[in-house]
Design an enzyme around this catalytic site. Structure first.
Site, PDB file in Angstrom:
ATOM      1  N   GLU A 269      12.102   0.269  -4.296  1.00 52.82           N
ATOM      2  CA  GLU A 269      10.901  -0.060  -5.075  1.00 52.82           C
ATOM      3  C   GLU A 269      10.394   1.178  -5.824  1.00 52.82           C
ATOM      4  O   GLU A 269      10.266   2.250  -5.252  1.00 52.82           O
ATOM      5  CB  GLU A 269       9.815  -0.574  -4.125  1.00 52.82           C
ATOM      6  CG  GLU A 269       8.501  -0.930  -4.800  1.00 52.82           C
ATOM      7  CD  GLU A 269       7.428  -1.325  -3.799  1.00 52.82           C
ATOM      8  OE1 GLU A 269       6.407  -1.888  -4.226  1.00 52.82           O
ATOM      9  OE2 GLU A 269       7.617  -1.073  -2.593  1.00 52.82           O
ATOM     10  N   LYS A 330       7.122  -8.812  -9.632  1.00 51.65           N
ATOM     11  CA  LYS A 330       6.610  -9.151  -8.303  1.00 51.65           C
ATOM     12  C   LYS A 330       5.485 -10.182  -8.390  1.00 51.65           C
ATOM     13  O   LYS A 330       4.564 -10.055  -9.194  1.00 51.65           O
ATOM     14  CB  LYS A 330       6.109  -7.884  -7.613  1.00 51.65           C
ATOM     15  CG  LYS A 330       5.716  -8.086  -6.150  1.00 51.65           C
ATOM     16  CD  LYS A 330       5.303  -6.770  -5.512  1.00 51.65           C
ATOM     17  CE  LYS A 330       4.967  -6.931  -4.035  1.00 51.65           C
ATOM     18  NZ  LYS A 330       4.513  -5.676  -3.417  1.00 51.65           N
ATOM     19  N   CYS A 382       9.008  -5.477  -1.522  1.00 53.61           N
ATOM     20  CA  CYS A 382       8.117  -5.040  -0.447  1.00 53.61           C
ATOM     21  C   CYS A 382       7.476  -6.207   0.293  1.00 53.61           C
ATOM     22  O   CYS A 382       8.116  -6.927   1.035  1.00 53.61           O
ATOM     23  CB  CYS A 382       7.060  -4.084  -1.016  1.00 53.61           C
ATOM     24  SG  CYS A 382       6.018  -3.288   0.237  1.00 53.61           S
TER      25      CYS A 382
END
Length: 503
Positions: A269, A330, A382
């Site tokens: 990430e 995301k 994540c």
């Protein structure tokens, strides 16, 4: 032992300790029977309390659970949010106390509306349904915090085989039902039929789980592909420092240049800690390198682009190079980490509310999967991997799973290992291989049984090498998600309310 079921501080202290036992049943401790003991104790402690007293005891249980299990948020607030220890401690306690309200609600609803007076089997079933409903609610309110579910304790336990059938929530349901039935055994002894039925159901669930665990729900699709996952171990204190940008870009470039050839190269990430539009030259260079090696490269990078209204917004994203294509933005953001609720009121109060890259927008649900080496890859950035239903929706379209993360926010706490355990559960639920690339660990490859096949130590600068195999077919959980379990729980809760009204 009557003090356990009666109002008062002894019972509340036991509830506090019982909550902490669940944490010990999860990673990195993995003493899974403690989950049964934890839930059994709180169930027994709520047996005779009035609604207000039950709410208080439930809150004590929740406080013990979250104070022991997620107090690592203190590290983020103090170490990286520049909050003084007293303020960081106060904010952490507030966070824990707020989460504990879900168990206060569980206690109140159980005592006020659902607890049957003289039906131990029904009581166990309804309590398990209520527990699951509150777990689901916690995973939804304010974008959700689906952490510390009891079902995760079974990743290494006897019930793991049920995960492909109904996911982690089915595991939680069975654990709660088991714990409550064990508590109810003395009362069930007065009803021979109910006792035999309960014991038979438990034997079927636990024995069946062991048998089902040997069944492969998915099959291979093509040959294994080689993977190189790069763990740069960049300290969070310099992650967004402009003076350290070149150092980070050179680090990932050089580690990749000197790595073994692999079909798929994965960076974690925001490995590229600069807007994609400002890193085009760098990414083009890496794309040429990947093409020369006939490799695919996937990396995390912040992306700026217009939203549906034409407004320029920032996204936490993934991009591809070489023999790969696609961009992913995301969708599940971390409150206060990637966006600030009520930001007009909170920004500027303390540095924690002004952390770098804490104004991301959500990506839209209508995104295609990433493609690499001709395969469909379901991406999770994540926090996204901790959402069971969200992960299942992407996994059902994929040949393999990928999650990238930067867990440096949590230092040397247990948070990163809990995060890893949830990623393992997603692989088990989906029956697919998962690649997990992180900034500072734990970087791993996970097989379709949720087991780690390759791993490099945390807090080391290293490259993980291994193979993953594309998979095809859908587990029952990917096909049906949690709908069968939802229907069962709704019927049980309705039955419990009707029975309570009649008594």
């Amino acid at each position: 032992m009557r003090w356990i079921t009666r109002p008062g501080w002894p019972g509340n202290l036991l509830a506090l300790a019982a909550g902490a036992l669940t944490t010990l049943s999860l990673a990195p401790f993995d003493i899974w029977p403690l989950a049964l003991l934890s839930i059994g104790l709180i169930y027994l402690g709520l047996r005779e309390l009035a609604p207000k007293q039950a709410a208080g005891r439930g809150w004590c249980y929740g406080f013990g659970l979250f104070a022991s299990g997620v107090s690592w948020v203190y590290v983020s607030i103090h170490d990286f949010g520049a909050a003084p220890p007293i303020l960081a401690g106060t904010l952490t306690l507030g966070f824990v106390a707020g989460l504990a309200l879900f168990f206060a609600l569980l206690g109140w609803l159980w005592s006020r509306w659902l607890r049957p007076a003289s039906a131990p089997l029904l009581a166990a079933l309804v309590f398990a349904a209520l527990w699951l409903a509150l777990d689901a609610l916690r995973g939804w309110v304010l974008t959700g915090f689906p952490w510390l579910y009891a079902g995760y304790s079974q990743l290494e336990g006897p019930l793991a085989g049920l995960a492909p059938l109904g996911g982690v929530w089915l595991l939680s349901f069975v654990i709660v039902l088991t714990a409550t039935l064990l508590i109810e055994l003395p009362r069930l002894a007065a009803h021979k039929g109910a006792l035999i039925g309960s014991l038979a159901a438990l034997a079927l669930l636990w024995g069946g789980a062991l048998g089902i665990g040997q069944h492969a729900w998915t099959t291979t699709k093509g040959e294994p592909i080689t993977v190189a996952a790069v763990q740069g171990n960049v300290a969070q204190s310099i992650k967004w420092d402009p003076k350290k940008l070149e150092m980070q870009l050179l680090l990932y470039r050089d580690m990749t240049f000197h790595s073994r050839p692999a079909d798929l190269i994965v960076w974690p990430e925001t490995a590229v800690p600069i807007l994609k539009e400002h890193a085009e030259g760098y990414l083009s260079m890496m794309s040429r390198f990947a093409n020369d090696r006939q490799s695919a490269l996937i990396t995390g990078v912040p992306i700026r682009q217009p939203n549906a209204e034409g407004e320029l917004r920032y996204y936490n994203g993934l991009t591809t190079a070489g023999d790969a294509q696609g961009t992913y933005l995301k969708q599940k953001l971390v409150p206060f980490g990637e966006y600030v609720p009520l930001q007009d009121l909170l920004r500027g109060l303390i540095a924690f509310f002004d952390l770098p890259m804490s104004d991301f927008a959500r990506g839209t649900p209508e995104q295609t999967l990433l493609q690499a080496k001709g395969y469909q890859i379901a991406p999770f950035i994540c926090y996204e991997v901790v959402y069971p239903e969200f992960a299942a929706s992407l996994a059902a379209q994929s040949d393999m799973l990928l999650t990238v993360s930067n867990d440096a926010w949590f230092g040397h706490s247990i948070g990163p290992l809990q995060h890893l355990q949830m990623a393992q559960m997603r692989a088990l639920e989906a029956g697919r291989w998962m690649i997990r690339a992180t900034n500072n660990g734990v970087t791993v490859l996970i097989d379709p049984q949720g087991q780690i096949t390759e791993r490099i130590p945390a807090f080391e600068e290293s490259v993980l090498y291994g193979e993953v195999t594309p998979m095809q077919g859908l587990t029952p959980y990917l096909q049906w998600r949690s709908w069968p379990l939802i229907v069962v729980c709704v019927l049980l809760l309705g039955w419990g309310m009707v029975r309570r009204r009649r008594t």
